[in-house]
Design a protein around this motif. Structure first.
Motif, mmCIF file in Angstrom:
data_model
loop_
_atom_site.group_PDB
_atom_site.id
_atom_site.type_symbol
_atom_site.label_atom_id
_atom_site.label_comp_id
_atom_site.label_asym_id
_atom_site.label_seq_id
_atom_site.Cartn_x
_atom_site.Cartn_y
_atom_site.Cartn_z
ATOM 1 N N ARG A 403 0.837 -1.197 0.000
ATOM 2 C CA ARG A 403 0.000 0.000 0.000
ATOM 3 C C ARG A 403 0.869 1.244 0.000
ATOM 4 O O ARG A 403 2.012 1.225 0.455
ATOM 5 C CB ARG A 403 -0.921 0.003 1.222
ATOM 6 C CG ARG A 403 -0.203 -0.004 2.552
ATOM 7 C CD ARG A 403 -1.161 -0.296 3.692
ATOM 8 N NE ARG A 403 -1.724 -1.634 3.574
ATOM 9 C CZ ARG A 403 -2.666 -2.099 4.387
ATOM 10 N NH1 ARG A 403 -3.163 -1.330 5.334
ATOM 11 N NH2 ARG A 403 -3.107 -3.333 4.242
ATOM 12 N N ASP A 404 0.321 2.307 -0.523
ATOM 13 C CA ASP A 404 1.014 3.596 -0.578
ATOM 14 C C ASP A 404 0.801 4.313 0.754
ATOM 15 O O ASP A 404 -0.328 4.588 1.148
ATOM 16 C CB ASP A 404 0.446 4.419 -1.735
ATOM 17 C CG ASP A 404 1.065 5.803 -1.832
ATOM 18 O OD1 ASP A 404 2.118 6.032 -1.197
ATOM 19 O OD2 ASP A 404 0.498 6.649 -2.551
ATOM 20 N N LEU A 405 1.886 4.618 1.453
ATOM 21 C CA LEU A 405 1.780 5.241 2.766
ATOM 22 C C LEU A 405 1.570 6.747 2.687
ATOM 23 O O LEU A 405 1.225 7.378 3.686
ATOM 24 C CB LEU A 405 3.046 4.951 3.586
ATOM 25 C CG LEU A 405 3.395 3.478 3.811
ATOM 26 C CD1 LEU A 405 4.623 3.355 4.692
ATOM 27 C CD2 LEU A 405 2.222 2.718 4.399
ATOM 28 N N GLY A 406 1.757 7.330 1.506
ATOM 29 C CA GLY A 406 1.672 8.783 1.385
ATOM 30 C C GLY A 406 2.994 9.418 1.801
ATOM 31 O O GLY A 406 4.053 8.792 1.750
ATOM 32 N N ASP A 407 2.950 10.682 2.222
ATOM 33 C CA ASP A 407 4.163 11.351 2.704
ATOM 34 C C ASP A 407 4.561 10.756 4.044
ATOM 35 O O ASP A 407 3.761 10.724 4.991
ATOM 36 C CB ASP A 407 3.915 12.852 2.857
ATOM 37 C CG ASP A 407 3.667 13.533 1.525
ATOM 38 O OD1 ASP A 407 4.176 13.015 0.502
ATOM 39 O OD2 ASP A 407 2.977 14.567 1.494
ATOM 40 N N LEU A 408 5.789 10.270 4.151
ATOM 41 C CA LEU A 408 6.244 9.615 5.374
ATOM 42 C C LEU A 408 6.406 10.629 6.501
ATOM 43 O O LEU A 408 6.980 11.705 6.312
ATOM 44 C CB LEU A 408 7.553 8.876 5.123
ATOM 45 C CG LEU A 408 7.490 7.767 4.059
ATOM 46 C CD1 LEU A 408 8.844 7.111 3.877
ATOM 47 C CD2 LEU A 408 6.451 6.724 4.431
ATOM 48 N N MET A 409 5.930 10.283 7.683
ATOM 49 C CA MET A 409 5.957 11.195 8.822
ATOM 50 C C MET A 409 6.669 10.617 10.038
ATOM 51 O O MET A 409 7.216 11.355 10.850
ATOM 52 C CB MET A 409 4.521 11.574 9.224
ATOM 53 C CG MET A 409 3.682 12.165 8.101
ATOM 54 S SD MET A 409 4.397 13.655 7.368
ATOM 55 C CE MET A 409 4.289 14.784 8.762
ATOM 56 N N LEU A 410 6.652 9.287 10.180
ATOM 57 C CA LEU A 410 7.154 8.694 11.422
ATOM 58 C C LEU A 410 7.763 7.329 11.141
ATOM 59 O O LEU A 410 7.288 6.584 10.272
ATOM 60 C CB LEU A 410 5.992 8.565 12.413
ATOM 61 C CG LEU A 410 6.257 7.996 13.817
ATOM 62 C CD1 LEU A 410 5.350 8.689 14.823
ATOM 63 C CD2 LEU A 410 5.992 6.483 13.828
ATOM 64 N N LEU A 411 8.830 7.019 11.864
ATOM 65 C CA LEU A 411 9.485 5.714 11.777
ATOM 66 C C LEU A 411 9.723 5.185 13.186
ATOM 67 O O LEU A 411 10.281 5.906 14.030
ATOM 68 C CB LEU A 411 10.809 5.820 11.011
ATOM 69 C CG LEU A 411 11.632 4.542 10.793
ATOM 70 C CD1 LEU A 411 12.399 4.623 9.472
ATOM 71 C CD2 LEU A 411 12.612 4.271 11.934
#
Length: 495
Positions: A403-411
């Motif tokens: 799936r496409d997570l969109g703009d990554l914000m957190l890891l």
């Protein structure tokens, strides 16, 4: 070796004893065959051409009486796609032919779809069918030249799609056509390997056979000295999904799923699962236009697995299937990607780069990460190192998600350690519960970045706290998208 692989190998081996002799004694094709076909001369085709209508309905076309094209509904204003099957074990038309034809008609609408029926020649010993492939290639070339003469139909509007032995047959059509104008496009779906691997370009599908040639390799796993699909690059763009040797969902353990889906022929589907995956990937590109699979140029599958090849600059990536970008290239380009085991096959590719400041000498490192973006959150992903972590070294990994997570914000990162370490730490805590060790060993993390292959966006991550980025064993450590001023060096270095 699994039963499926054994059966597949035995099936071809029984037909190749004669073929090895042919390969050793192969002669150069005589000059008469290489001459441009003369449309005015009477020509009797060994193949039957059927214009696809709908469902499994077709209308037979007689190349000697081209008015049958008009009566069948051929529109000379529309592009022409010719589907050519491969070697036939049972002498019957494979179901994938009509599935592909339906997908083309339904999604392209204004297109002529013709099926090449050469079952009478394809239902022979494999080496004999290989020889007949040239005859069928000549039949296709003659049909195209007849269209050119009768309707002034430009052959560059023709797109040949051939599966297995049919891929090389389509290539022969392009070479027999001759003249200054070439066929517009040839797509090879897992071109056959036996008696073609290592042969000269004139004796197999090659980039010279059309203005643009693309190939999808899905079953190049070698057994008994040969592979069902050809390994070598034979096109302008050669795609190797999942390394090209074997496909997910095609192991013997999936036979029950295939039997449930296909009935009694489910076992046969298991045997040819990887080979026909090339067809299904192409159909997928037609049916799921919002989920186009992207592949990336790389030196080999091992390098791709390390995540170092997710680059789209200078045409280093391309779309697999019908909607490929037809970019003129000088030499064959090898492209790799990962796919799911079922349709839609698309996976999203991410490159993880992580730097460690310190070193682990005796503990095998094993990390678990998860990502969160503006659209979705990922599952936990296990990252395993094949070596001990070295000081000030950056490691790169390939991550694939469905799936496409969109703009990554957190890891989120957790150092799992090894089972040996976990057991040892639990025993120490039991023996010295007041903390005989002042603190657990630490991994000190430097730069962390994740690059999305599909968008080419690289995101850098920083620790939430304003402290040094330490990670303890079995501790969840959260990293957030770095502020803009802190990401510039990262972006400039890796963009």
């Amino acid at each position: 070796m699994s039963v499926a692989k054994i059966l597949c190998c035995l099936l071809l081996t029984c037909h190749l004893s004669e073929g090895k002799k042919l390969k050793g004694n192969r002669t150069v094709v005589d000059t008469e065959q290489r001459r441009v076909l003369k449309v005015k001369q009477p020509y009797v085709s060994s193949s039957i051409f059927r214009l696809f209508l709908e469902g499994e309905d077709t209308c037979t076309v007689d190349p000697l009486q081209l008015h049958t094209l008009t009566s069948c509904g051929f529109n000379s204003s529309n592009p022409l796609i010719i589907i050519t099957h491969g070697w036939s074990v049972n002498g019957m038309m494979s179901s994938w032919v009509f599935r592909l034809a339906r997908a083309l008609k339904a999604n392209l609408i204004d297109v002529n779809v013709v099926v090449t029926d050469w079952l009478s020649l394809a239902h022979q010993h494999y080496p004999i069918a290989v020889q007949s492939a040239r005859t069928v290639g000549k039949d296709i070339a003659h049909l195209l030249q007849s269209l050119q003469a009768q309707y002034q139909y430009p052959v560059r509007k023709a797109h040949l799609i051939g599966f297995s032995l049919g891929a090389h047959t389509s290539g022969f059509a392009g070479s027999y056509l001759g003249g200054s104008e070439k066929i517009g496009r040839i797509t090879g779906l897992d071109p056959a390997g036996p008696l073609f691997e290592g042969m000269s370009p004139t004796d197999r599908l090659s980039p010279d056979d059309a203005e643009f040639v693309d190939v999808i390799h899905t079953f190049t796993h070698e057994r008994m000295g040969f592979s069902v699909g050809i390994k070598q690059a034979v096109a302008h763009y050669d795609f190797y999904p999942n390394g090209g040797d074997f496909q997910p969902g095609c192991d013997l353990q999936n036979i029950y799923e295939h039997v449930a889906q296909y009935g009694l022929i489910g076992f046969e589907q298991t045997v040819k699962c990887s080979h026909e995956r090339s067809v299904n990937l192409f159909i997928d590109s037609l049916l799921n236009k919002d989920k186009q699979s992207v592949a990336y140029r790389c030196s080999d599958n091992s390098a791709f697995d390390k995540g170092v090849c997710l680059d789209c600059r200078k045409n280093r990536c391309n779309t697999l299937g019908y909607n490929i970008k037809k970019v003129c290239v000088g030499t064959s380009k090898r492209l790799y990607l990962r796919t799911r085991s079922r349709m839609p096959y698309k996976l999203y590719h991410y490159q993880l780069r992580i730097q460690f400041i310190n070193q682990t000498e005796t503990i095998e490192p094993s990390l678990t990460i998860s990502l969160a973006g503006t659209k979705e959150e990922s599952r936990e992903i296990h990252i395993t190192f094949t070596e001990m972590i070295a000081v000030n070294r950056t490691y790169t990994f390939l991550i694939t998600l469905d799936r496409d997570l969109g703009d990554l914000m957190l890891l989120k990162l957790r150092w799992e350690g090894s089972n040996l370490w976990k057991n040892m730490w639990n025993r120490v805590q039991t023996i010295i519960p007041w903390g005989g060790w002042k603190r657990k060993p630490l991994l000190t993390v430097g730069k962390i970045s994740v690059k999305a292959g599909e968008t080419q966006e690289r995101t850098c991550f920083c620790a939430m706290e304003n402290d040094v980025q330490h990670v303890e064993v079995l501790q969840d450590k959260v990293f957030v998208r770095c502020k803009e001023e802190t990401t510039k060096p990262c972006r400039r270095r890796h963009s």
